[in-house]
Design a protein around this motif. Structure first.
Motif, PDB file in Angstrom:
ATOM      1  N   ILE A  52       0.860  -1.183   0.000  1.00 49.48           N
ATOM      2  CA  ILE A  52       0.000   0.000   0.000  1.00 49.48           C
ATOM      3  C   ILE A  52       0.897   1.234   0.000  1.00 49.48           C
ATOM      4  N   LYS A  53       0.574   2.191  -0.863  1.00 53.94           N
ATOM      5  CA  LYS A  53       1.289   3.475  -0.899  1.00 53.94           C
ATOM      6  C   LYS A  53       0.252   4.589  -0.905  1.00 53.94           C
ATOM      7  N   ALA A  54       0.468   5.585  -0.037  1.00 58.28           N
ATOM      8  CA  ALA A  54      -0.499   6.680   0.066  1.00 58.28           C
ATOM      9  C   ALA A  54       0.220   7.993   0.337  1.00 58.28           C
ATOM     10  N   ASP A  55      -0.243   9.033  -0.340  1.00 56.39           N
ATOM     11  CA  ASP A  55       0.301  10.375  -0.166  1.00 56.39           C
ATOM     12  C   ASP A  55      -0.527  11.167   0.833  1.00 56.39           C
ATOM     13  N   GLY A  56       0.122  12.135   1.474  1.00 59.52           N
ATOM     14  CA  GLY A  56      -0.584  13.091   2.312  1.00 59.52           C
ATOM     15  C   GLY A  56      -0.992  12.596   3.680  1.00 59.52           C
ATOM     16  N   VAL A  57      -0.518  11.430   4.100  1.00 63.12           N
ATOM     17  CA  VAL A  57      -0.885  10.898   5.417  1.00 63.12           C
ATOM     18  C   VAL A  57      -0.129  11.690   6.473  1.00 63.12           C
ATOM     19  N   THR A  58      -0.854  12.286   7.403  1.00 67.32           N
ATOM     20  CA  THR A  58      -0.237  13.175   8.386  1.00 67.32           C
ATOM     21  C   THR A  58       0.363  12.445   9.578  1.00 67.32           C
TER      22      THR A  58
ATOM     23  N   CYS B  75      -0.192   3.447  10.394  1.00 64.94           N
ATOM     24  CA  CYS B  75       0.376   2.093  10.272  1.00 64.94           C
ATOM     25  C   CYS B  75      -0.187   1.180  11.360  1.00 64.94           C
ATOM     26  N   GLY B  76      -0.204   1.676  12.598  1.00 62.61           N
ATOM     27  CA  GLY B  76      -0.740   0.886  13.707  1.00 62.61           C
ATOM     28  C   GLY B  76      -2.217   0.589  13.533  1.00 62.61           C
TER      29      GLY B  76
ATOM     30  N   ASN C 229     -10.868   7.355   4.927  1.00 63.63           N
ATOM     31  CA  ASN C 229     -10.532   7.860   3.590  1.00 63.63           C
ATOM     32  C   ASN C 229     -10.170   9.351   3.577  1.00 63.63           C
ATOM     33  N   ARG C 230      -9.668   9.862   4.695  1.00 62.06           N
ATOM     34  CA  ARG C 230      -9.231  11.270   4.762  1.00 62.06           C
ATOM     35  C   ARG C 230      -8.136  11.580   3.741  1.00 62.06           C
ATOM     36  N   PHE C 231      -7.368  10.561   3.364  1.00 59.84           N
ATOM     37  CA  PHE C 231      -6.253  10.742   2.427  1.00 59.84           C
ATOM     38  C   PHE C 231      -6.576  10.105   1.079  1.00 59.84           C
ATOM     39  N   GLY C 232      -7.853   9.872   0.825  1.00 57.60           N
ATOM     40  CA  GLY C 232      -8.283   9.173  -0.380  1.00 57.60           C
ATOM     41  C   GLY C 232      -8.480   7.700  -0.080  1.00 57.60           C
ATOM     42  N   ASP C 233      -9.120   7.018  -1.013  1.00 59.05           N
ATOM     43  CA  ASP C 233      -9.338   5.591  -0.810  1.00 59.05           C
ATOM     44  C   ASP C 233      -8.211   4.789  -1.448  1.00 59.05           C
ATOM     45  N   ILE C 234      -8.263   3.494  -1.269  1.00 64.25           N
ATOM     46  CA  ILE C 234      -7.359   2.593  -1.987  1.00 64.25           C
ATOM     47  C   ILE C 234      -8.212   1.552  -2.695  1.00 64.25           C
TER      48      ILE C 234
END
Length: 123
Positions: free
Chosen positions: A36-42, A48-49, A101-106
C-alpha cells in the motif's frame, strides 16, 4: 459560474488525492503480499498501527517478520504478507477504518507480473 469553477477545482484536487494511492497484491505460493502506498498521510506511525490492528480484526493474519510500514519519500508505504483468506475487500476495509478515507481511498489490484499461474491473470 464561479461556484461551478470552484467546485470543479475542488473535485479535481480530490481526484488527484485518490489517484495517488495504490494497493498492489502479489500472489505467491504462501499467500499474498500487499503493498500500500499513500500520499498526504499526516500521522504515518498512527495510521500504520491502525491498519495493522484493523487487518487483524478482519482475519488477515500478517506473517511474523513480514510486515513493514513507514514513511518513504514523504509517502506512507506498508508491505505485508498474509494468507489467501485476506481479500482485497478486507484490506480496503481496514484502510477505511484506519483513515475514514481522509487521504483518499485505496483500490487493491492483483499484480499479474510474472504470475501466469494465477487464474485472474489468465483473463
Amino acid at each position: 459560474m464561479q461556484l461551478i469553477s470552484a467546485l470543479t477545482l475542488a473535485m479535481a484536487g480530490l481526484a488527484s488525492i485518490v489517484s495517488a494511492n495504490t494497493c498492489e497484491e502479489i500472489s505467491n505460493k504462501d499467500g499474498s503480499l500487499y503493498i500500500i502506498k499513500a500520499d498526504g498521510v499526516t500521522d504515518i506511525p498512527g495510521t500504520c498501527g491502525g491498519l495493522r490492528d484493523n487487518l487483524h480484526g478482519r482475519a488477515c493474519s500478517i506473517f511474523p517478520g513480514q510486515h513493514k510500514c513507514g514513511e518513504v519519500n514523504g509517502q506512507l508505504v506498508m508491505q505485508f504478507q498474509t494468507t489467501y483468506f485476506c481479500t482485497h475487500k478486507n484490506v480496503q476495509g481496514a484502510w477505511w477504518e484506519a483513515t475514514r478515507n481522509r487521504f483518499g481511498d485505496i483500490q487493491c489490484k492483483l499484480s499479474c507480473q510474472n504470475r501466469e499461474w494465477v487464474d485472474e491473470c489468465k483473463k
